[in-house]
Design a protein around this motif. Structure first.
Motif, PDB file in Angstrom:
ATOM      1  N   LYS A  12      48.773  40.680  45.052  1.00 47.30           N
ATOM      2  CA  LYS A  12      47.896  41.660  44.408  1.00 47.30           C
ATOM      3  C   LYS A  12      47.456  41.173  43.027  1.00 47.30           C
ATOM      4  O   LYS A  12      46.270  41.249  42.679  1.00 47.30           O
ATOM      5  N   ALA A  15      45.073  38.116  43.347  1.00 49.29           N
ATOM      6  CA  ALA A  15      43.729  38.492  43.787  1.00 49.29           C
ATOM      7  C   ALA A  15      42.922  39.118  42.647  1.00 49.29           C
ATOM      8  O   ALA A  15      41.746  38.790  42.450  1.00 49.29           O
ATOM      9  N   ALA A  16      43.545  40.007  41.879  1.00 48.74           N
ATOM     10  CA  ALA A  16      42.849  40.657  40.764  1.00 48.74           C
ATOM     11  C   ALA A  16      42.494  39.647  39.674  1.00 48.74           C
ATOM     12  O   ALA A  16      41.384  39.668  39.124  1.00 48.74           O
ATOM     13  N   ASN A  18      42.130  36.396  40.101  1.00 46.81           N
ATOM     14  CA  ASN A  18      41.123  35.494  40.653  1.00 46.81           C
ATOM     15  C   ASN A  18      39.729  36.125  40.565  1.00 46.81           C
ATOM     16  O   ASN A  18      38.764  35.450  40.195  1.00 46.81           O
ATOM     17  N   LYS A  19      39.624  37.398  40.882  1.00 45.91           N
ATOM     18  CA  LYS A  19      38.332  38.091  40.807  1.00 45.91           C
ATOM     19  C   LYS A  19      37.790  38.055  39.379  1.00 45.91           C
ATOM     20  O   LYS A  19      36.613  37.772  39.159  1.00 45.91           O
ATOM     21  N   ALA A  20      38.654  38.347  38.409  1.00 48.35           N
ATOM     22  CA  ALA A  20      38.233  38.317  37.009  1.00 48.35           C
ATOM     23  C   ALA A  20      37.805  36.914  36.596  1.00 48.35           C
ATOM     24  O   ALA A  20      36.796  36.740  35.903  1.00 48.35           O
ATOM     25  N   CYS A  21      38.556  35.919  37.032  1.00 40.91           N
ATOM     26  CA  CYS A  21      38.228  34.532  36.681  1.00 40.91           C
ATOM     27  C   CYS A  21      36.893  34.103  37.273  1.00 40.91           C
ATOM     28  O   CYS A  21      36.093  33.438  36.608  1.00 40.91           O
ATOM     29  N   ILE A  22      36.643  34.483  38.511  1.00 42.91           N
ATOM     30  CA  ILE A  22      35.364  34.143  39.148  1.00 42.91           C
ATOM     31  C   ILE A  22      34.209  34.768  38.369  1.00 42.91           C
ATOM     32  O   ILE A  22      33.201  34.107  38.093  1.00 42.91           O
ATOM     33  N   ASN A  23      34.360  36.035  37.993  1.00 40.46           N
ATOM     34  CA  ASN A  23      33.304  36.724  37.242  1.00 40.46           C
ATOM     35  C   ASN A  23      33.025  36.073  35.895  1.00 40.46           C
ATOM     36  O   ASN A  23      31.897  36.122  35.410  1.00 40.46           O
ATOM     37  N   VAL A  81      42.873  42.915  32.216  1.00 38.98           N
ATOM     38  CA  VAL A  81      43.258  42.795  33.628  1.00 38.98           C
ATOM     39  C   VAL A  81      44.776  42.696  33.740  1.00 38.98           C
ATOM     40  O   VAL A  81      45.389  43.368  34.572  1.00 38.98           O
TER      41      VAL A  81
END
Length: 118
Positions: A12, A15-16, A18-23, A81
């Protein structure tokens, strides 16, 4: 280059983050136990090599997020985050000229001392 090193994150949290890093276009790199003996500076430069994994490392229950060259704006967003995880990440820190010469074991020892002191 902005980069975040992650050790032992739960699915969990990973994933959270990773999402922030991609953005934010920040590279997220997972550090596996067989890389713990490498210096942080080498890991940040991708110069670390896989070493011998010490099954008795004592770091099985330790999770860590290490920020490297993250600018102030992104730093604040990443901390926001990380706060949502309610303390499930054992240590959060940034790479410094001093700790860049340490391996993950040495970094954990120092962070444990600092946490105890506070």
């Amino acid at each position: 280059m902005e980069k975040i090193l992650a050790c032992n994150l739960g699915a969990k949290e990973r994933a959270a983050l990773n999402k922030a890093c991609i953005n934010m276009r920040i590279r997220l790199m997972d550090i596996s136990p067989d890389m713990y003996a490498n210096k942080l500076g080498d890991l940040v430069r991708n110069a670390g090599s896989k070493g011998d994994y010490d099954a008795a490392s004592g770091l099985d229950n330790v999770s860590m997020v290490i920020l490297s060259d993250v600018d102030d704006k992104h730093f604040d967003k990443i901390l926001t985050v990380l706060r949502t995880f309610n303390g499930s990440i054992t240590y959060k820190c940034a790479v410094t000229p001093t700790n860049s010469e340490w391996n993950i074991y040495e970094l954990c020892d120092e962070l444990a001392k600092e946490k105890e002191y506070i």
